[in-house]
Design an enzyme around this catalytic site. Sequence first.
Site, PDB file in Angstrom:
ATOM      1  N   HIS A 113      41.596  72.979  40.906  1.00 64.63           N
ATOM      2  CA  HIS A 113      40.245  72.872  41.470  1.00 64.63           C
ATOM      3  C   HIS A 113      40.146  73.645  42.792  1.00 64.63           C
ATOM      4  CE1 HIS A 113      36.437  70.629  42.415  1.00 64.63           C
ATOM      5  NE2 HIS A 113      36.855  70.802  43.662  1.00 64.63           N
ATOM      6  N   GLU A 114      41.135  73.456  43.668  1.00 63.99           N
ATOM      7  CA  GLU A 114      41.081  74.128  44.975  1.00 63.99           C
ATOM      8  C   GLU A 114      41.239  75.639  44.827  1.00 63.99           C
ATOM      9  OE1 GLU A 114      40.066  72.538  47.509  1.00 63.99           O
ATOM     10  OE2 GLU A 114      40.265  70.535  46.644  1.00 63.99           O
ATOM     11  N   HIS A 117      38.009  77.215  44.297  1.00 69.03           N
ATOM     12  CA  HIS A 117      37.269  77.474  45.542  1.00 69.03           C
ATOM     13  C   HIS A 117      37.784  78.738  46.235  1.00 69.03           C
ATOM     14  CE1 HIS A 117      34.877  73.915  45.408  1.00 69.03           C
ATOM     15  NE2 HIS A 117      35.843  73.058  45.670  1.00 69.03           N
ATOM     16  N   HIS A 123      30.964  74.102  43.605  1.00 67.48           N
ATOM     17  CA  HIS A 123      30.973  72.965  42.686  1.00 67.48           C
ATOM     18  C   HIS A 123      29.970  73.181  41.561  1.00 67.48           C
ATOM     19  CE1 HIS A 123      32.935  70.107  45.749  1.00 67.48           C
ATOM     20  NE2 HIS A 123      33.822  70.688  44.980  1.00 67.48           N
TER      21      HIS A 123
HETATM   22 ZN   LIG Z   1      35.840  70.865  45.438  1.00 69.26          ZN
END
Ligand SMILES: [Zn+2]
Length: 313
Positions: A113-114, A117, A123
């Site tokens: 998930h990171e 980014h 998101h």
């Molecule tokens: Zn996040």
Amino acid sequence: GSKWHKRHLTYRVVNWPPYLPQHEVRLAVRAAFELWSNVSSLVFWEARDGPADIRLTFFHGDHNDGLSNAFDGPGGALAHAFFPRRGEAHFDSAERWSLRSGKGRNLFVVVAHEVGHTLGLEHSPARSALMSPYYKKLSKDFVLSWDDILAIQNLYGKPSRGSAIQLPGRVFTHFQDWSGDLYGEDRQRQGASTYYCHSFFDAVTADVDDNLYIFKGGHFWVVPASGSSSQPQPLHARWPGLPAGIDACACSPLSHSFYFFKGGRCWRYQGSTLLPGFPQKCSARGLPRHPDTALYFQRLRRLVLFKGAKYFV
Ligand SMILES: [Zn+2]
Ligand SMILES: [Ca+2]
Ligand SMILES: [Zn+2]
């Protein structure tokens, strides 16, 4: 949004959780990057030392990202990352990171998930997306959702190897025992070039009127059935004497009392009043320490605690 202007990126794990085998962490991190490279034109190489485009670092507490972004010990914020092209993802050293199901925080899903980014993804409103602020379930057939795939291809294009989309598959045979529920809230704070991702609340429960109570650190939020959430309120304003960072909470629909669990102890409140005899030791009732979550089962008229794959009534 911002993006990288090259396709070949290096990454480096700057430091390692001391209690996990380094080669297993290395495999999990590689798998997390491969999730994204398998479905885009990106190619990742691990740099074992020296400079790297994307650096993954474990930090304790305040680490010069501003006081409001200091890590907060076990629970609460798990990790945060910066949008391109800063190339930094930070992980809270105080979490019990795990590569297996059932215990601790799953490092693979949080890294994946990171990393999203750090590649420029925000998101996603799609609940099934890895980039959703709500983590749901990491099971053996965990793959990116179409929403994640379209988002990364929108920034970096399809894989150059010919076929339109290659779903990850083989690499997950190593990780088949990863499962378990990871419920999380992660609130975003966006600055000019920074992006912070605060993941997971400590506990969540509903009362008889379907108000949702969300607990994180020393605060709680109430979300009424009608929708919009309250401002965060300090725990001790409603439940005097309750410690911050609870493990689990449940509300009894019969007595309307709230049960809280932290470490080896249990608190029971009627309104704002701590009932006599509480806090009491969980072991006095044969209950586990550090339960993962608690539920009141209407049909059993019993409080049920979950810990790992076991449950306690
Ligand atoms: Zn996040
Ligand atoms: Ca934390
Ligand atoms: Zn940081």
